[in-house]
Design a protein around this motif. Structure first.
Motif, PDB file in Angstrom:
ATOM      1  N   SER B   2       0.845  -1.206   0.000  1.00 61.61           N
ATOM      2  CA  SER B   2       0.000   0.000   0.000  1.00 61.61           C
ATOM      3  C   SER B   2       0.877   1.252   0.000  1.00 61.61           C
ATOM      4  CB  SER B   2      -0.871   0.023   1.247  1.00 61.61           C
ATOM      5  OG  SER B   2      -1.625  -1.161   1.313  1.00 61.61           O
ATOM      6  N   ARG B   5      -0.772   3.496   4.642  1.00 62.04           N
ATOM      7  CA  ARG B   5      -1.395   2.484   5.510  1.00 62.04           C
ATOM      8  C   ARG B   5      -1.480   3.050   6.932  1.00 62.04           C
ATOM      9  NH1 ARG B   5       0.750  -2.289   7.947  1.00 62.04           N
ATOM     10  NH2 ARG B   5       2.750  -1.889   6.964  1.00 62.04           N
ATOM     11  N   GLU B   7      -2.824   2.304  10.898  1.00 61.96           N
ATOM     12  CA  GLU B   7      -3.270   1.278  11.847  1.00 61.96           C
ATOM     13  C   GLU B   7      -3.657   1.938  13.153  1.00 61.96           C
ATOM     14  OE1 GLU B   7      -0.256  -1.682  12.267  1.00 61.96           O
ATOM     15  OE2 GLU B   7      -0.503  -2.404  10.209  1.00 61.96           O
ATOM     16  N   SER B  27      -8.188   2.838  10.745  1.00 65.17           N
ATOM     17  CA  SER B  27      -7.258   1.992   9.992  1.00 65.17           C
ATOM     18  C   SER B  27      -7.716   1.914   8.544  1.00 65.17           C
ATOM     19  CB  SER B  27      -7.215   0.579  10.578  1.00 65.17           C
ATOM     20  OG  SER B  27      -6.757   0.623  11.903  1.00 65.17           O
ATOM     21  N   ALA B  29      -6.024   1.470   4.144  1.00 61.04           N
ATOM     22  CA  ALA B  29      -4.865   1.386   3.253  1.00 61.04           C
ATOM     23  C   ALA B  29      -5.266   1.950   1.899  1.00 61.04           C
ATOM     24  CB  ALA B  29      -4.408  -0.055   3.118  1.00 61.04           C
ATOM     25  N   GLU B  31      -3.975   2.161  -2.123  1.00 56.13           N
ATOM     26  CA  GLU B  31      -3.044   1.542  -3.066  1.00 56.13           C
ATOM     27  C   GLU B  31      -2.491   2.592  -4.028  1.00 56.13           C
ATOM     28  OE1 GLU B  31      -2.209  -1.514  -2.390  1.00 56.13           O
ATOM     29  OE2 GLU B  31      -3.736  -1.406  -0.823  1.00 56.13           O
ATOM     30  N   TRP B  65       2.041   4.715   7.794  1.00 53.56           N
ATOM     31  CA  TRP B  65       3.122   4.588   6.820  1.00 53.56           C
ATOM     32  C   TRP B  65       2.703   5.303   5.538  1.00 53.56           C
ATOM     33  CZ3 TRP B  65       1.991   0.634  10.163  1.00 53.56           C
ATOM     34  CH2 TRP B  65       3.069   0.103  10.900  1.00 53.56           C
ATOM     35  N   ASP B  68       6.198   3.856   2.209  1.00 50.31           N
ATOM     36  CA  ASP B  68       7.113   2.963   2.929  1.00 50.31           C
ATOM     37  C   ASP B  68       7.869   3.638   4.069  1.00 50.31           C
ATOM     38  OD1 ASP B  68       6.407   0.935   1.205  1.00 50.31           O
ATOM     39  OD2 ASP B  68       7.992   1.460  -0.243  1.00 50.31           O
ATOM     40  N   SER B 230      -9.630  -0.382  -2.436  1.00 48.15           N
ATOM     41  CA  SER B 230      -8.975  -0.016  -1.197  1.00 48.15           C
ATOM     42  C   SER B 230      -9.348  -1.017  -0.141  1.00 48.15           C
ATOM     43  CB  SER B 230      -9.415   1.380  -0.768  1.00 48.15           C
ATOM     44  OG  SER B 230     -10.790   1.349  -0.503  1.00 48.15           O
ATOM     45  N   THR B 231      -8.632  -1.037   0.945  1.00 44.58           N
ATOM     46  CA  THR B 231      -8.947  -1.974   2.021  1.00 44.58           C
ATOM     47  C   THR B 231      -9.129  -1.193   3.306  1.00 44.58           C
ATOM     48  OG1 THR B 231      -6.595  -2.264   2.350  1.00 44.58           O
ATOM     49  CG2 THR B 231      -7.721  -3.943   1.059  1.00 44.58           C
ATOM     50  N   ARG B 232      -9.851  -1.760   4.194  1.00 40.62           N
ATOM     51  CA  ARG B 232     -10.081  -1.062   5.458  1.00 40.62           C
ATOM     52  C   ARG B 232     -10.041  -2.074   6.588  1.00 40.62           C
ATOM     53  NH1 ARG B 232     -15.630   0.273   7.557  1.00 40.62           N
ATOM     54  NH2 ARG B 232     -15.188   1.364   9.491  1.00 40.62           N
ATOM     55  N   HIS B 233      -9.353  -1.694   7.654  1.00 37.59           N
ATOM     56  CA  HIS B 233      -9.322  -2.571   8.823  1.00 37.59           C
ATOM     57  C   HIS B 233      -9.898  -1.804   9.986  1.00 37.59           C
ATOM     58  CE1 HIS B 233      -5.997  -4.168   6.399  1.00 37.59           C
ATOM     59  NE2 HIS B 233      -5.554  -2.934   6.402  1.00 37.59           N
TER      60      HIS B 233
END
Lengths: 415, 234
Positions: B2, B5, B7, B27, B29, B31, B65, B68, B230-233
């Motif tokens: 990602s 990101r 958290e 949280s 992420a 891309e 992050w 990176d 996209s992702t989600r936590h």
């Protein structure tokens, strides 16, 4: 660096009226200091020249203790021939020495056969004396024209005394003097010239030939009261004084104390105080200049930072490092200083040039019609300019630091 | 991997000694190459989140992050360096430097931040002027430009350093809807042309619709599942 200066200069022209006013203020400060330095410097040089070149010389050597009682013209503190030889040997070894004159100074009664008064006299070897104090011949009026201004048997009478005693060139007068043993002697002299007064000690002394002085004082050996020294440059006074003190310092009297004393011209005339005062005033003017530059530029830069908070926030947000932001604002202060200094220096040089064209005259003591000829040394111009620019940079440092330390978020939301 | 990101990211402001949470354990992420919108009403934490991603404001808890890099602990100077190298910014009020022309504003990050040589600067500025379609406005000062033109200059300035990520906080708030639409279109075109990831915040529903990925914020928390891409936590 060039890019920072380019952006800084544009920022300055964003507020052109404010920039011009600040530049004007700095310029006026520079003008005041340079003009004062030029004019006061000219006055100082002329004054020092009058003092050293018409009677004192640049340095004088006496027997230890003479200067402390110089007003009494003590005949018992004269230098003896071996001492004079040592002094002359020391002077010959110093290339900075241009000329010297051994003098006998004494007090006498001056009579025109109807009236009598006191007179202070200097016995000199005319050729030596005129080389040592080159303005002295110019003070002689009505003198004989043969180029030999003072032959044995002749006397140069101070102007005020000649007027009071109604003495003129060609008259015969009598000098009566008491020597160090209390013995009185008299001799007739021909008035060879009237001597214009000079400002300072010794400015109203009469002159006779040194041989006459010694005869009148019935000296058993050729004594000398003082040795006046002329140097090739005024700036050599301290080094030559040190060199002479080092060479002559080894000579001690029977009491084990130094036999000689060496004095620079400043120590022998109260007018040195005026010179010091001029220097002090110049220093004060420089302090004023620094204050003007500091206050005016700091004021402008504080305003500039305050008005551009959001802009500072933007450039910080897009990644401009604090050091670059600091540099940007310091560059603005620097440019203001450089601009003010350049304009001020140009106006000052123009004004100095104009004053030289005008040929203004002034009077110093008895010397009249002295032409004011202000000059500025390149070193002085550079020093004053550097001082103003340094003050400008210092003044912008605090606002610039404030700008560089701003939090981008708060700055971006500043209203 | 990602590009961004987060958290359990949190941000608490201390307003006169009273802790006020602005972001609560978020949280997510993002891309590379995404065209992302954080949406929500005023005070929902969009700007705070963008500021944290933009290394302008450090988080008080959690990890973040970006490209990176753990940006949650970057110092002031390193953060500035990071922004100058990897990020581009577009502001709601355009925030152009008034004394510089459009071309010079675009050149500014190359000159003052990345310190690129003159030839390279000229070439890249010209390329950006062409890309955002304002070559003829190159020599105009900001006060001679319209709102839309100013935002084009701002987009060009954000992109000229080839950043991996451009952050735009309410980039259309001060524009009329037609201009706003064109600016969003421009940003999307730039994303397609340069492969740059765009994250912007908005509370304008018409602008939201243009985003490929949308995160909805309410009171500092993400409250809806993100669309694909996209992702989600948490």
């Amino acid at each position: 660096m060039v890019d920072i200066l380019r952006i800084a200069s544009r920022n300055l022209w964003r507020y052109s009226r404010r920039t011009l006013l600040t530049t004007l203020l700095v310029s006026l400060g520079i003008l005041a200091v340079l003009l004062f330095k030029g004019v006061a410097g000219s006055f100082k040089t002329l004054m020092v020249g009058q003092i050293t070149d018409s009677m004192l010389g640049h340095l004088q050597v006496h027997r230890k203790g003479y200067v402390a009682s110089i007003d009494n013209l003590p005949l018992n503190l004269n230098l003896r021939p071996p001492q004079v030889e040592r002094i002359e040997a020391a002077l010959k070894s110093l290339p900075a020495v241009e000329a010297w004159s051994a003098r006998v100074k004494f007090g006498a009664m001056f009579s025109n056969f109807t009236e009598t008064t006191n007179i202070r006299l200097v016995g000199v070897e005319p050729a030596d004396e005129f080389r040592t104090v080159p303005l002295l011949p110019g003070r002689v009026s009505n003198g004989s024209s043969a180029g030999r201004l003072l032959a044995p048997g002749q006397l140069l009478v101070p102007e005020l005394l000649a007027r009071g005693m109604k003495v003129k060139v060609g008259d015969t007068v009598v000098l009566v003097a008491t020597n160090k043993d209390g013995s009185v002697n008299g001799q007739t002299f021909l008035v060879a010239g009237i001597l214009a007064s000079a400002t300072g000690p010794g400015g109203r002394d009469g002159y006779v030939h040194i041989r006459d002085a010694r005869t009148l004082l019935r000296m058993a050996e050729p004594e000398v009261s003082e040795v006046a020294i002329r140097l090739r440059a005024l700036g050599e006074v301290r080094p030559v004084q040190r060199a002479l003190e080092a060479t002559l310092g080894g000579q001690v009297n029977p009491q084990g104390q130094p036999a000689f004393e060496v004095h620079p011209w400043e120590a022998l005339t109260p007018f040195a105080t005026i010179v010091r005062m001029i220097d002090l005033l110049t220093l004060f003017m420089q302090v004023m200049l620094v204050a003007i530059v500091l206050i005016s530029i700091m004021n402008v830069m504080v305003m500039a930072v305050f008005e551009r908070v959001r802009e500072i926030g933007t450039i910080a947000a897009i990644g401009t490092k604090p050091g670059r932001i600091l540099g940007l604002f310091v560059a603005e202060g620097l440019l203001l200083g450089v601009l003010g200094t350049a304009v001020g220096t140009a106006i000052s040089l123009g004004a100095i040039w104009g004053l030289n064209l005008l040929k203004l005259t002034y009077k110093f003591g008895q010397a009249d019609n002295l032409v004011l000829a202000p000059t500025l040394a390149a070193g002085d111009v550079l020093f004053i300019g550097a001082l103003a620019i340094l003050a400008a940079v210092l003044a912008s440092l605090q606002p610039a630091l404030k700008a560089s330390r701003m939090d981008p978020i708060q700055a971006l939301h500043h209203v | 991997m990602s590009l961004v990101r987060a958290e359990t990211l949190g941000k608490v402001y201390n307003t006169v000694g009273v802790p006020v949470p602005a972001i609560r354990d978020v949280s997510f992420a993002i891309e590379p190459g995404a065209f992302v919108a954080f949406v929500g009403p005023s005070g929902s934490g969009k700007t705070t989140l963008l500021n944290m991603i933009g290394t302008l404001d450090p988080p008080t808890s959690g990890k973040l992050w970006v490209v990176d890099t753990d940006v949650s602990t970057l110092g002031r100077r390193h953060a500035a360096e990071f922004r100058g190298r990897h990020l581009g910014f577009v502001f709601q009020d355009f925030n152009l430097i008034p004394v510089l022309t459009a071309a010079e504003n675009i050149e500014y990050p190359l000159l003052m931040v990345q310190r690129r040589p003159a030839a390279e600067r000229r070439e890249r500025v010209h390329k950006m002027l062409e890309a955002v379609g304002i070559v003829e406005l190159a020599d105009k000062r900001p006060d001679q430009l319209s709102g839309g033109q100013k935002q084009r200059v701002a987009v060009a300035r954000a992109l000229v350093t080839n950043p991996q990520l451009v952050l735009a906080d309410e980039p259309t708030a001060n524009l009329d809807s037609a201009t706003a639409h064109r600016v969003i279109e421009l940003m999307r075109a730039m994303k397609d042309q340069f492969g740059t990831t765009f994250i912007f915040s908005t509370h304008d529903p018409r602008v939201m619709a243009e985003a490929e990925v949308t995160f909805r914020l309410t009171d500092g928390s993400l409250d809806q599942g993100p669309p694909a891409g996209s992702t989600r936590h948490g």
